[in-house]
Write a protein that holds these residues in place. Sequence first.
Motif, mmCIF file in Angstrom:
data_model
loop_
_atom_site.group_PDB
_atom_site.id
_atom_site.type_symbol
_atom_site.label_atom_id
_atom_site.label_comp_id
_atom_site.label_asym_id
_atom_site.label_seq_id
_atom_site.Cartn_x
_atom_site.Cartn_y
_atom_site.Cartn_z
ATOM 1 N N MET A 82 16.430 -36.533 -38.994
ATOM 2 C CA MET A 82 17.324 -36.900 -37.886
ATOM 3 C C MET A 82 18.667 -36.188 -38.029
ATOM 4 S SD MET A 82 16.532 -40.912 -37.277
ATOM 5 C CE MET A 82 14.803 -41.356 -37.442
ATOM 6 N N ARG A 83 19.153 -36.073 -39.248
ATOM 7 C CA ARG A 83 20.399 -35.333 -39.488
ATOM 8 C C ARG A 83 20.210 -33.868 -39.135
ATOM 9 N NH1 ARG A 83 21.726 -39.965 -38.783
ATOM 10 N NH2 ARG A 83 23.674 -40.618 -39.717
ATOM 11 N N PHE A 84 19.086 -33.316 -39.560
ATOM 12 C CA PHE A 84 18.787 -31.907 -39.253
ATOM 13 C C PHE A 84 18.727 -31.695 -37.737
ATOM 14 C CE2 PHE A 84 15.511 -28.585 -38.508
ATOM 15 C CZ PHE A 84 16.190 -27.520 -39.068
ATOM 16 N N SER A 85 18.116 -32.639 -37.021
ATOM 17 C CA SER A 85 17.972 -32.444 -35.576
ATOM 18 C C SER A 85 19.308 -32.611 -34.842
ATOM 19 C CB SER A 85 16.878 -33.351 -34.992
ATOM 20 O OG SER A 85 17.315 -34.676 -34.898
ATOM 21 N N ILE A 86 20.252 -33.359 -35.407
ATOM 22 C CA ILE A 86 21.598 -33.396 -34.806
ATOM 23 C C ILE A 86 22.253 -32.026 -34.930
ATOM 24 C CG2 ILE A 86 23.944 -34.327 -35.074
ATOM 25 C CD1 ILE A 86 22.683 -37.028 -35.742
ATOM 26 N N GLN A 87 22.075 -31.389 -36.087
ATOM 27 C CA GLN A 87 22.647 -30.050 -36.273
ATOM 28 C C GLN A 87 21.997 -29.038 -35.323
ATOM 29 O OE1 GLN A 87 25.271 -28.961 -37.627
ATOM 30 N NE2 GLN A 87 24.891 -26.767 -37.341
ATOM 31 N N THR A 88 20.673 -29.117 -35.133
ATOM 32 C CA THR A 88 20.030 -28.180 -34.201
ATOM 33 C C THR A 88 20.520 -28.436 -32.779
ATOM 34 O OG1 THR A 88 18.085 -29.603 -33.962
ATOM 35 C CG2 THR A 88 17.943 -27.875 -35.615
ATOM 36 N N ALA A 89 20.788 -29.715 -32.443
ATOM 37 C CA ALA A 89 21.327 -30.021 -31.109
ATOM 38 C C ALA A 89 22.739 -29.461 -30.958
ATOM 39 C CB ALA A 89 21.325 -31.532 -30.879
ATOM 40 N N MET A 90 23.518 -29.486 -32.030
ATOM 41 C CA MET A 90 24.865 -28.892 -32.009
ATOM 42 C C MET A 90 24.778 -27.381 -31.741
ATOM 43 S SD MET A 90 27.807 -30.461 -32.475
ATOM 44 C CE MET A 90 28.325 -32.158 -32.712
ATOM 45 N N GLN A 91 23.809 -26.739 -32.404
ATOM 46 C CA GLN A 91 23.626 -25.296 -32.176
ATOM 47 C C GLN A 91 23.270 -25.046 -30.713
ATOM 48 O OE1 GLN A 91 25.071 -24.248 -35.401
ATOM 49 N NE2 GLN A 91 23.919 -22.554 -34.561
ATOM 50 N N ARG B 218 27.883 -33.618 -18.132
ATOM 51 C CA ARG B 218 26.766 -32.678 -17.986
ATOM 52 C C ARG B 218 26.303 -32.149 -19.344
ATOM 53 N NH1 ARG B 218 25.901 -28.516 -13.033
ATOM 54 N NH2 ARG B 218 24.558 -27.077 -14.135
ATOM 55 N N ILE B 219 27.234 -31.884 -20.231
ATOM 56 C CA ILE B 219 26.880 -31.372 -21.565
ATOM 57 C C ILE B 219 26.178 -32.466 -22.369
ATOM 58 C CG2 ILE B 219 27.840 -30.546 -23.762
ATOM 59 C CD1 ILE B 219 30.197 -29.345 -22.001
ATOM 60 N N SER B 220 26.785 -33.642 -22.400
ATOM 61 C CA SER B 220 26.268 -34.744 -23.215
ATOM 62 C C SER B 220 24.886 -35.194 -22.757
ATOM 63 C CB SER B 220 27.265 -35.912 -23.133
ATOM 64 O OG SER B 220 26.798 -37.038 -23.804
ATOM 65 N N GLU B 221 24.653 -35.154 -21.427
ATOM 66 C CA GLU B 221 23.391 -35.647 -20.869
ATOM 67 C C GLU B 221 22.326 -34.563 -20.771
ATOM 68 O OE1 GLU B 221 24.612 -37.397 -17.151
ATOM 69 O OE2 GLU B 221 25.827 -38.935 -18.138
ATOM 70 N N ASP B 222 22.617 -33.361 -21.268
ATOM 71 C CA ASP B 222 21.615 -32.291 -21.247
ATOM 72 C C ASP B 222 20.565 -32.581 -22.326
ATOM 73 O OD1 ASP B 222 20.327 -29.684 -22.001
ATOM 74 O OD2 ASP B 222 21.594 -28.969 -20.361
ATOM 75 N N PRO B 223 19.251 -32.562 -21.974
ATOM 76 C CA PRO B 223 18.220 -32.895 -22.965
ATOM 77 C C PRO B 223 18.220 -31.989 -24.199
ATOM 78 C CG PRO B 223 17.313 -32.926 -20.755
ATOM 79 C CD PRO B 223 18.696 -32.360 -20.635
ATOM 80 N N ARG B 224 18.805 -30.790 -24.100
ATOM 81 C CA ARG B 224 18.896 -29.932 -25.286
ATOM 82 C C ARG B 224 19.988 -30.422 -26.228
ATOM 83 N NH1 ARG B 224 19.805 -24.587 -21.863
ATOM 84 N NH2 ARG B 224 20.734 -26.199 -20.548
ATOM 85 N N VAL B 225 20.843 -31.297 -25.733
ATOM 86 C CA VAL B 225 21.996 -31.752 -26.522
ATOM 87 C C VAL B 225 21.855 -33.226 -26.901
ATOM 88 C CG1 VAL B 225 24.500 -32.000 -26.562
ATOM 89 C CG2 VAL B 225 23.476 -30.042 -25.398
ATOM 90 N N TYR B 226 21.908 -34.108 -25.918
ATOM 91 C CA TYR B 226 21.867 -35.556 -26.154
ATOM 92 C C TYR B 226 22.765 -35.979 -27.316
ATOM 93 C CZ TYR B 226 18.056 -36.439 -22.805
ATOM 94 O OH TYR B 226 17.305 -36.573 -21.677
#
Lengths: 106, 399
Positions: free
Chosen positions: B219-228, B151-159
């Motif tokens: 893309m690196r920045f957006s991985i960090q925002t997804a982590m947040q 559920r966490i991994s497949e959440d569009p805010r996370v991916y």
Amino acid sequence: MGTKGSGLGQVEVVEPKTLWFAPISYPAPASSGKTGLWRTERPVVHLDKCIKCLFCWLYCPEDTILRREDDYVYVDYEYCKGCGICAEVCPTHAIEMVPEVVGEGQ
Amino acid sequence: MTKRALTGNHAVAEAAKLARVKVVAAYPITPQTTIVERLAEMIEKGELEAKMIRVESEHSAMAATLGAAAAGARAFTATSSHGLLYMHEVLWWTAGARIPVVMAVVARAIGPPWNIHVEHSDVMDQRDTGWIISIAQENQEAFDLTLQAFRISEDPRVYLPMIVSLDGFILSHTVAPVDVPPQEDVDAWLPPRRQPYMITPESNVVMGNIANDDEYYMMRFSIQTAMQAAKKVIDEVDVEFGKAFGRRYGGLVECYLCDDADYVMLLAGSWAGDAKKAAEQLREEGIRAGVARVRFIRPWPEEFIRERLVNVKGVIVFDRSISFGSYGQLFTDTAATLYGQTSLRGVIAGLGGVDVKPEDFASEVRDFVSKVEERGRVYEPRRWLLPKKYSKLAEEVVA
């Protein structure tokens, strides 16, 4: 069983609403510019030796060997990078790699 | 509710089955093997409708898992130790692809010398890859985290892909009661798979093509925002899971007796149970001790540490791994987050499965407390709980 019991299962493509840079691209002509400019040697087709086997057309990694209706081939020089694979695979040596620029002393 | 006696590994396999995984690609390695062995049995018996891809290495296991997931399948794999290290490159590919994947990591020491017992070096080595990384304390939590991971991994805010780590042998091969909910309850709780794009025979999507430096950076920045964003999603999933199944853990960190604590032990994994026993014992002795059990090392629970641990008298971080030449990995992150606002000690212990007992935790805390009371601010980044028969020898070396 329902849709969950078969194949991939249920799956939905949902793009994020947040900041999103996906590492994906969609192939399109000239996405890297006119790659023909990269060429140092050009393939020249000698039709008198061509037996229409189409090896060059099959092997060209850039889809720049073009096929005529009569199955003779010609080259899209706008995008051909001059890799020479076509000349390498041609069984009758009908394709010759010709230097684009001849420098001093050559 | 059905309580079943399950090893940690079999609990994880049950959770993957209840999540209706469609593809499992794996290579055996101790102590992970019985997870995929059980999944293979389930597929063979027709209990789980999924494709098992047998591969020649862990590098291929993750590549096949990523490929299946990119094509739209809920995909799962599991590994340990050397297998995880061999897989390391493809972990970057998976997180970078932003494709949801769930993997169980049964934490184990890394050779040489050969050692199959618990240590966190393998999972800690993956902390910079962009994966969400959780570490369970017990079998039930390993089961719950595996379900939650989808559920966490497949959440569009996370991916982002997610690791569920459980300690080798202490959890993986130890039987404990596990509440296994019925399939219909899981179906009602876990939504169908979502992902940001799909690579199918009909689509013309290219993944992993060369990108300009600016886009790569973004893309690196957006991985960090997804982590947040994942921090909020993890909390939400904790609450929703609690409503459906009656168990909540507190999100990124489980706080045990730490509300009024003067001294907090910060650690991750199964040995938190021993630390909790130590905290109870210390309280009987008049030391207000508590345990901050880090459940997620990525995203790092910086908000929790900043809000809850800045005002305690001291924090002791127990690492079951070390970055040679530096500190324990949990210590490094804790020190960075606390930026010198409280007394801090880092302890490297339990490497290669060396047993750490409640009394070991308690005596470390007692020693720390006496030093803090004597000197005020204490900063000891790297202490060792050496095996007793070697402790004298090592003291001579250090001296």
